[in-house]
Design an enzyme around this catalytic site. Structure first.
Site, PDB file in Angstrom:
ATOM      1  N   ASP A 120      38.153  40.471  40.217  1.00  0.00           N
ATOM      2  CA  ASP A 120      38.083  39.568  41.426  1.00  0.00           C
ATOM      3  C   ASP A 120      36.558  39.150  41.641  1.00  0.00           C
ATOM      4  O   ASP A 120      35.700  39.783  42.014  1.00  0.00           O
ATOM      5  CB  ASP A 120      38.805  40.183  42.593  1.00  0.00           C
ATOM      6  CG  ASP A 120      38.995  39.410  43.909  1.00  0.00           C
ATOM      7  OD1 ASP A 120      38.178  38.426  44.040  1.00  0.00           O
ATOM      8  OD2 ASP A 120      39.966  39.333  44.519  1.00  0.00           O
ATOM      9  N   ILE A 121      36.436  37.763  41.613  1.00  0.00           N
ATOM     10  CA  ILE A 121      35.217  37.285  41.716  1.00  0.00           C
ATOM     11  C   ILE A 121      34.685  37.646  43.131  1.00  0.00           C
ATOM     12  O   ILE A 121      33.283  38.043  43.418  1.00  0.00           O
ATOM     13  CB  ILE A 121      35.009  35.782  41.592  1.00  0.00           C
ATOM     14  CG1 ILE A 121      35.333  35.548  40.016  1.00  0.00           C
ATOM     15  CG2 ILE A 121      33.620  35.295  42.176  1.00  0.00           C
ATOM     16  CD1 ILE A 121      35.662  34.057  40.027  1.00  0.00           C
ATOM     17  N   ASP A 122      35.611  37.465  44.173  1.00  0.00           N
ATOM     18  CA  ASP A 122      35.195  37.929  45.642  1.00  0.00           C
ATOM     19  C   ASP A 122      34.827  39.258  45.838  1.00  0.00           C
ATOM     20  O   ASP A 122      33.683  39.892  46.281  1.00  0.00           O
ATOM     21  CB  ASP A 122      36.353  37.563  46.394  1.00  0.00           C
ATOM     22  CG  ASP A 122      35.955  37.006  47.949  1.00  0.00           C
ATOM     23  OD1 ASP A 122      34.860  36.789  48.237  1.00  0.00           O
ATOM     24  OD2 ASP A 122      36.652  36.986  48.878  1.00  0.00           O
ATOM     25  N   ASP A 123      35.546  40.172  45.365  1.00  0.00           N
ATOM     26  CA  ASP A 123      35.135  41.733  45.312  1.00  0.00           C
ATOM     27  C   ASP A 123      34.117  41.963  44.765  1.00  0.00           C
ATOM     28  O   ASP A 123      33.012  42.718  45.010  1.00  0.00           O
ATOM     29  CB  ASP A 123      36.380  42.158  44.560  1.00  0.00           C
ATOM     30  CG  ASP A 123      37.507  42.726  45.386  1.00  0.00           C
ATOM     31  OD1 ASP A 123      37.647  43.812  46.058  1.00  0.00           O
ATOM     32  OD2 ASP A 123      38.318  41.790  45.647  1.00  0.00           O
ATOM     33  N   HIS A 136      30.444  34.118  49.506  1.00  0.00           N
ATOM     34  CA  HIS A 136      29.796  35.438  49.178  1.00  0.00           C
ATOM     35  C   HIS A 136      29.384  35.598  47.823  1.00  0.00           C
ATOM     36  O   HIS A 136      28.262  36.517  47.836  1.00  0.00           O
ATOM     37  CB  HIS A 136      31.289  36.385  48.780  1.00  0.00           C
ATOM     38  CG  HIS A 136      31.870  36.420  50.288  1.00  0.00           C
ATOM     39  ND1 HIS A 136      33.421  36.634  50.476  1.00  0.00           N
ATOM     40  CD2 HIS A 136      31.466  36.543  51.536  1.00  0.00           C
ATOM     41  CE1 HIS A 136      33.758  36.745  51.805  1.00  0.00           C
ATOM     42  NE2 HIS A 136      32.609  36.774  52.287  1.00  0.00           N
TER      43      HIS A 136
END
Length: 618
Positions: free
Chosen positions: A369-372, A441
């Site tokens: 996951d890019i966000d994580d 983010h």
């Protein structure tokens, strides 16, 4: 470990929150709050177990107790706390209670049935719901949209290949290709005549594209009556191989419920016994996603330990804990161990990019996951651990940037409008385009790494600025909603040196305009469908904290900030947490929402920590 108590009310609230968060850490270093959704997840667990022939009375009774507890006075169930009645959710809840033995003439069942009929009957339920009905022989498979397994044989870059869909839809669709082709069923011991209201409403095409896809569906239904045998057999083998190859180490598919349950149905429909290793692992894994307590039995649609742990580390550091604090060190070591080292489906669009990044769940190597990854880069750098993992994560994030400059959650350039045109796709988002919150983010992480001048960061900044709404807010794809997007965008802009930018000023003006009279902030999930709800809703701890993260980044120290801080301090529970029945997480805008049980603790700690660290009023 006890945290030193400071004198002022804000510091005391922060101390209580930190102690509460530390007490919730697992011995291995991670945090995981319950991920609460709506009762369709629990209902579908019973449907799956009935189809497989493994539903027992104790499971059914405990699940029914939970489902009943969520019914409202009008007989309905909703997709989120305080939301409007939802037809499909009510149909599935009603069906689950019938499976559990609730009598049709019981008052709560009669109220639910009446509401369903008034809302158009089971005939008006979403496609997903009607597929579950077909699995229980309560609907005809011929009357649901066709998902031909031959789609598996399309080239990866074909307009309607499975890779044109977002990863969550892709995994579910492959399983449903098998199911709609083989049409399995295990009859429920009852009918649903009491939920019927007449003929199913006809689909009304909005434009030429809709007409074309409705014609395509009719053609596929005709083909389904006499498919080309060799082609069908080849397609089913390809789908089966794809499903088995993508099962994760924890037995899940993608760590999320829809592809998980339908993959189990597909494998059973293909003739595999319950003793098949993939089915055994899948059912065992579902047990680890099941919570049972005095409230009843419920299944988490997903689990968020990596995400929760990264945010918890950031919160503790914001609160003033040292990177050498044992809790921070344990968490950082655990996060480093979650790095993904293999190539997943993202490599279809980025075939030369080296693996890296981190998942959302305990196990999801196919879909980091890019966000994580962005949040973990920040957390690990601040914690002083995992330099090599950080470097690989940053390189992977940079490589996953989409053409327009933004970043999505799982894929790059997954932006086609064609998949959503299929008659099947009435259940929420089916693609993974870039969003302002994820881009913010990533941009913040790049700034922390000293990479704000990179061309990728410059393109990301231009994308983020271009996504600002006319009212000064930003849309929140993965959190509710404009408060979440704004709470992500403003700190990102500040991180790249734009805390005084006019876009930041407009955002703070918007926050001031939507602040509740009690000093808190809240936004109802209906804002995804109705702009009049933007920034409007009951005050919540997590959303108030998001607003405070934005005002802190903008260096706003006036009454907006002071009133919000006071609201958090005054509404804190004695145990250090906050009450938050409202859902502030988003799965599919307009369709599926999440109550992350740790959001109400982690984000207030971050907000209060940053406020007190920089000399806020105690």
């Amino acid at each position: 470990m006890t945290v030193t108590v400071a004198a002022g009310p804000t510091e005391r609230a922060l101390t209580r929150g930190v102690e509460r968060l530390l007490a919730l850490q697992h011995a291995d270093g991670w945090w995981k709050g319950e991920l609460e959704t709506n009762v369709t997840i629990d209902a579908e667990d019973l449907f799956l177990r009935h189809y497989l022939g493994i539903l027992d009375e104790r499971q059914a009774a405990a699940t029914a107790r939970w489902i009943r507890s969520k019914q409202r006075d009008d007989g309905s169930w909703a997709t989120f706390h305080g939301g409007p009645a939802d037809l499909s959710t009510t149909v599935e809840a009603y069906l689950a209670l019938r499976l559990a033995g609730d009598p049709v003439d019981a008052d709560h069942m009669q109220r639910a049935a009446a509401l369903v009929r008034e809302a158009g009957g089971v005939e008006s339920a979403r496609v997903f719901t009607r597929m579950w009905l077909a699995l229980l022989d309560l609907w005809a498979w011929e009357d649901v949209p066709v998902l031909p397994p031959e789609q598996m044989l399309l080239p990866d870059r074909a307009p309607l290949s499975i890779y044109a869909f977002g990863c969550w839809a892709r995994q579910t669709i492959v399983a449903l290709q098998v199911v709609t082709a083989l049409r399995p069923a295990r009859a429920a011991p009852f009918g649903l005549d009491e939920l019927r209201a007449g003929p199913a409403p006809a689909l009304v095409p909005r434009d030429a594209w809709d007409r074309a896809f409705l014609l395509l569906d009719r053609g596929l239904h005709r083909y389904e009556r006499r498919p080309v045998r060799r082609l069908r057999a080849r397609a089913l083998r390809a789908a089966e191989r794809w499903i088995v190859d993508r099962q994760e180490a924890d037995g899940s598919w993608g760590g999320i419920q829809p592809p998980w349950v339908w993959s189990l149905v597909a494998l059973r429909a293909l003739g595999h016994p319950l003793e098949h290793p993939a089915i055994v692992a899948g059912l065992r894994g579902l047990d680890t996603f099941t919570i049972e307590d005095d409230l009843g039995r419920r299944v988490e649609a997903c689990q968020s330990p990596v995400w929760d742990t990264a945010l918890a580390v950031i919160a503790l550091l914001d609160a003033g804990l040292s990177p050498r604090h044992p809790a921070v060190e344990r968490a950082a070591r655990w996060l480093v161990g979650r790095e993904v080292h293999v190539r997943g489906d993202w490599a279809v669009r980025r075939p030369t990019l080296a693996p890296g990044g981190f998942p959302f769940e305990f196990a999801n190597d196919n879909y980091p996951d890019i966000d994580d990854t962005a949040e973990i880069v920040i957390a690990l750098r601040r914690a002083g651990q995992g330099d090599a993992a950080i470097d690989r994560g940053v390189a992977w994030m940079l490589g996953m940037q989409s053409k327009g400059g933004g970043w999505a959650a799982f894929d790059a350039d997954n932006t086609s409008g064609l998949p959503a045109r299929l008659p099947f796709c009435d259940f929420g988002e089916v693609t993974d385009p870039p969003s302002a919150d994820v881009t913010a983010h990533v941009l913040e992480a790049l700034a922390h790494e000293g990479l704000a001048e990179r061309p990728e960061a410059k393109r990301g900044l231009a994308y983020l600025l271009g996504e600002q709404e006319r009212d000064g807010s930003w849309f929140g794809r993965w959190g509710a909603n404009h408060l979440y997007g704004t709470g992500a965008a403003v700190p990102a802009l500040a991180a790249v040196g734009l805390s005084g930018h006019e876009s930041v000023g407009r955002a703070i003006d918007w926050l001031a305009a939507v602040q509740n009279e009690d000093g808190g902030f809240g936004e109802d999930l209906r804002s995804y469908d109705d702009a009049a709800w933007r920034g409007r809703g009951a005050s919540t701890a997590s959303q108030t904290a998001w607003a405070l993260l934005a005002t802190h980044a903008a260096r706003e120290r006036g009454p907006v900030t002071g009133r919000a801080v006071r609201w958090l301090v005054e509404t804190q529970r004695p145990d250090g947490g906050w009450d938050e029945p409202w859902y502030t997480g988003t799965g599919f805008p307009g369709a599926f929402y999440i109550n992350y049980h740790l959001y109400r603790l982690i984000f207030p700690i971050s907000a209060l920590g940053r406020h007190t660290r920089d000399g806020g009023t105690p």
